[in-house]
Write a protein that holds these residues in place. Structure first.
Motif, PDB file in Angstrom:
ATOM      1  N   ALA A  50       0.772  -1.157   0.053  1.00  0.00           N
ATOM      2  CA  ALA A  50       0.039  -0.054   0.051  1.00  0.00           C
ATOM      3  C   ALA A  50       0.955   1.221  -0.050  1.00  0.00           C
ATOM      4  O   ALA A  50       0.631   2.409  -0.699  1.00  0.00           O
ATOM      5  CB  ALA A  50      -0.927  -0.102   1.227  1.00  0.00           C
ATOM      6  N   VAL A  51       2.071   1.244   0.762  1.00  0.00           N
ATOM      7  CA  VAL A  51       2.820   2.450   0.915  1.00  0.00           C
ATOM      8  C   VAL A  51       3.637   2.661  -0.695  1.00  0.00           C
ATOM      9  O   VAL A  51       3.640   3.728  -0.998  1.00  0.00           O
ATOM     10  CB  VAL A  51       3.971   2.149   1.989  1.00  0.00           C
ATOM     11  CG1 VAL A  51       4.836   3.405   1.971  1.00  0.00           C
ATOM     12  CG2 VAL A  51       3.079   2.228   3.144  1.00  0.00           C
ATOM     13  N   PRO A 108      -1.613   7.515   3.742  1.00  0.00           N
ATOM     14  CA  PRO A 108      -2.053   6.369   2.871  1.00  0.00           C
ATOM     15  C   PRO A 108      -3.007   5.541   3.870  1.00  0.00           C
ATOM     16  O   PRO A 108      -3.234   5.739   4.864  1.00  0.00           O
ATOM     17  CB  PRO A 108      -1.140   5.391   2.708  1.00  0.00           C
ATOM     18  CG  PRO A 108       0.130   5.450   3.827  1.00  0.00           C
ATOM     19  CD  PRO A 108      -0.099   6.932   4.183  1.00  0.00           C
ATOM     20  N   GLN A 109      -4.093   4.934   3.061  1.00  0.00           N
ATOM     21  CA  GLN A 109      -5.010   4.450   3.872  1.00  0.00           C
ATOM     22  C   GLN A 109      -4.638   2.831   3.795  1.00  0.00           C
ATOM     23  O   GLN A 109      -3.557   2.373   2.994  1.00  0.00           O
ATOM     24  CB  GLN A 109      -6.276   4.156   2.924  1.00  0.00           C
ATOM     25  CG  GLN A 109      -6.950   5.664   2.532  1.00  0.00           C
ATOM     26  CD  GLN A 109      -7.520   6.396   3.699  1.00  0.00           C
ATOM     27  OE1 GLN A 109      -8.146   5.525   4.517  1.00  0.00           O
ATOM     28  NE2 GLN A 109      -7.160   7.504   3.829  1.00  0.00           N
ATOM     29  N   GLY A 110      -5.246   2.188   5.002  1.00  0.00           N
ATOM     30  CA  GLY A 110      -4.840   0.686   4.669  1.00  0.00           C
ATOM     31  C   GLY A 110      -3.581   0.588   5.757  1.00  0.00           C
ATOM     32  O   GLY A 110      -3.181  -0.627   5.761  1.00  0.00           O
ATOM     33  N   VAL A 111      -3.048   1.260   6.452  1.00  0.00           N
ATOM     34  CA  VAL A 111      -1.975   0.962   7.350  1.00  0.00           C
ATOM     35  C   VAL A 111      -2.250   1.122   8.857  1.00  0.00           C
ATOM     36  O   VAL A 111      -3.252   2.060   8.854  1.00  0.00           O
ATOM     37  CB  VAL A 111      -0.775   1.901   6.953  1.00  0.00           C
ATOM     38  CG1 VAL A 111      -0.188   1.527   5.563  1.00  0.00           C
ATOM     39  CG2 VAL A 111      -0.863   3.058   6.984  1.00  0.00           C
ATOM     40  N   ARG A 112      -1.524   0.672   9.807  1.00  0.00           N
ATOM     41  CA  ARG A 112      -1.718   0.643  11.075  1.00  0.00           C
ATOM     42  C   ARG A 112      -1.668   2.086  11.585  1.00  0.00           C
ATOM     43  O   ARG A 112      -0.871   2.793  11.265  1.00  0.00           O
ATOM     44  CB  ARG A 112      -0.893  -0.240  11.734  1.00  0.00           C
ATOM     45  CG  ARG A 112       0.673  -0.028  11.750  1.00  0.00           C
ATOM     46  CD  ARG A 112       1.441  -1.037  12.330  1.00  0.00           C
ATOM     47  NE  ARG A 112       2.715  -0.774  12.121  1.00  0.00           N
ATOM     48  CZ  ARG A 112       3.818  -0.876  12.931  1.00  0.00           C
ATOM     49  NH1 ARG A 112       3.490  -1.250  14.229  1.00  0.00           N
ATOM     50  NH2 ARG A 112       5.060  -0.628  12.706  1.00  0.00           N
ATOM     51  N   VAL A 185       0.937   5.355  10.228  1.00  0.00           N
ATOM     52  CA  VAL A 185       0.648   6.657  10.521  1.00  0.00           C
ATOM     53  C   VAL A 185       0.578   7.076  11.877  1.00  0.00           C
ATOM     54  O   VAL A 185       0.090   6.407  12.945  1.00  0.00           O
ATOM     55  CB  VAL A 185      -1.000   6.837   9.794  1.00  0.00           C
ATOM     56  CG1 VAL A 185      -1.369   8.556  10.217  1.00  0.00           C
ATOM     57  CG2 VAL A 185      -0.829   6.529   8.512  1.00  0.00           C
ATOM     58  N   GLY A 186       1.775   8.125  12.117  1.00  0.00           N
ATOM     59  CA  GLY A 186       1.638   8.408  13.349  1.00  0.00           C
ATOM     60  C   GLY A 186       2.563   9.634  13.674  1.00  0.00           C
ATOM     61  O   GLY A 186       2.336  10.636  12.798  1.00  0.00           O
ATOM     62  N   ASP A 187       3.551   9.784  14.836  1.00  0.00           N
ATOM     63  CA  ASP A 187       4.360  10.884  15.136  1.00  0.00           C
ATOM     64  C   ASP A 187       5.320  10.839  14.254  1.00  0.00           C
ATOM     65  O   ASP A 187       6.438   9.837  14.533  1.00  0.00           O
ATOM     66  CB  ASP A 187       4.479  10.768  16.566  1.00  0.00           C
ATOM     67  CG  ASP A 187       5.230  12.135  16.987  1.00  0.00           C
ATOM     68  OD1 ASP A 187       5.887  12.966  16.295  1.00  0.00           O
ATOM     69  OD2 ASP A 187       5.000  12.151  18.403  1.00  0.00           O
ATOM     70  N   ALA A 188       5.923  11.689  13.514  1.00  0.00           N
ATOM     71  CA  ALA A 188       7.249  11.952  12.718  1.00  0.00           C
ATOM     72  C   ALA A 188       8.449  11.881  13.702  1.00  0.00           C
ATOM     73  O   ALA A 188       9.439  11.459  13.076  1.00  0.00           O
ATOM     74  CB  ALA A 188       7.217  13.033  11.824  1.00  0.00           C
TER      75      ALA A 188
END
Length: 280
Positions: A50-51, A108-112, A185-188
């Motif tokens: 996905a990525v 993106p969509q579909g990642v944790r 998807v989170g904190d850079a």
């Protein structure tokens, strides 16, 4: 006919360089996670595919070709274009720029969803520390950060999570991030910490960054807000990496003592950084 070549570097998955018509591609054949799954770096083939699709036009990741999900009798297989290049060795400003581009693009969509603040990172570290005998955790517990902010980032980012030098290729077009098998998807701040971590450098066979190199990276990273988060919260994220090294060293002690010793070296370097954090 050119025979496929097994590429070096994969800890768990087989990575092959294969001729496909007039071009070379990489076939990544995923192994299933064991019964004791990795608490930091899970094997997520759907997410990697996905990525790569998501980043197709950016140049910051290899070009996606195809993906076959796992099925009966076979694991997942991802195919992407081969990127000629060499493992990153110098130029921290270049790494800062490519990470900033990834972190400040669309998600993106579909990642944790990853940990979103320092307090969550510290709690995750505590969970890994709890998985080893208390006697071996004493040096790390002694430098456990006291303060841990609950503040989330202003925006959530695509995070690689394992952006050490072995996953940074210098090609003729610039730096490319490879091995996106555990993104989220989170904190850079998580990626900033990963790249600056002395433990991660040691695990990839490189010496830890000097203070000048660390400062140069932070100066080149274009988001002052993320740099400020790292300077405030970085101890909690470094503690989490140290906890992972402790967890891995304990589990590898009997089956792979040489690798366990490497994780102990990495742990010692991270503890040293944590012991000096308040004097930065």
């Amino acid at each position: 006919m050119t025979a496929p070549m097994l590429l070096a570097g994969g800890y768990r998955n087989e990575v092959w360089k294969v001729r496909a018509g007039q071009r070379w591609v990489v076939e990544k054949r995923y192994a299933e996670d064991p019964g004791d799954p990795n608490p930091m770096y899970p094997n997520l083939p759907d997410s990697e595919a996905a990525v790569l699709v998501h980043l197709a036009s950016t140049g910051s990741a290899p070009q996606f070709v195809s993906y076959t999900p796992p099925g009966a009798g076979h694991g997942a297989q991802l195919v992407y274009e081969y990127v000629p290049g060499t493992m990153w060795r110098r130029g921290v400003a270049d790494v800062a720029r490519v990470l900033h581009e990834v972190h400040h693009g669309p998600t993106p969509q579909g990642v944790r969803t990853l940990h979103g603040c320092a307090a969550e990172a510290r709690r995750h570290g505590d969970e890994m520390v709890a998985g080893v005998p208390a006697s071996v955790a004493v040096p790390l517990v002694a430098v456990r950060p006291v303060a841990a902010s609950e503040q989330p980032p202003r925006r959530r980012s695509l995070v690689h999570t394992d952006c050490g030098p072995g996953n940074l290729l210098r090609s003729r077009h610039g730096l490319v991030l490879i091995d996106w098998q555990c993104p989220g998807v989170g904190d850079a701040t998580e990626d900033v910490t990963c790249f600056l971590s002395p433990a991660m450098m040691i695990l990839y066979g490189r010496p830890p960054h000097t203070r000048d190199a660390t400062d140069a990276f932070l100066q080149a990273y274009a988001s002052r807000a993320i740099v400020a988060r790292y300077l405030r919260d970085g101890a909690c994220w470094h503690y989490r990496i140290a906890a992972y090294c402790l967890w891995r060293a304990h589990r590898l002690a009997e089956s792979q003592p040489t690798l366990a010793a490497l994780y102990h070296r990495a742990l010692a370097a991270e503890i040293q950084l944590l012991s000096k954090w308040g004097r930065r």
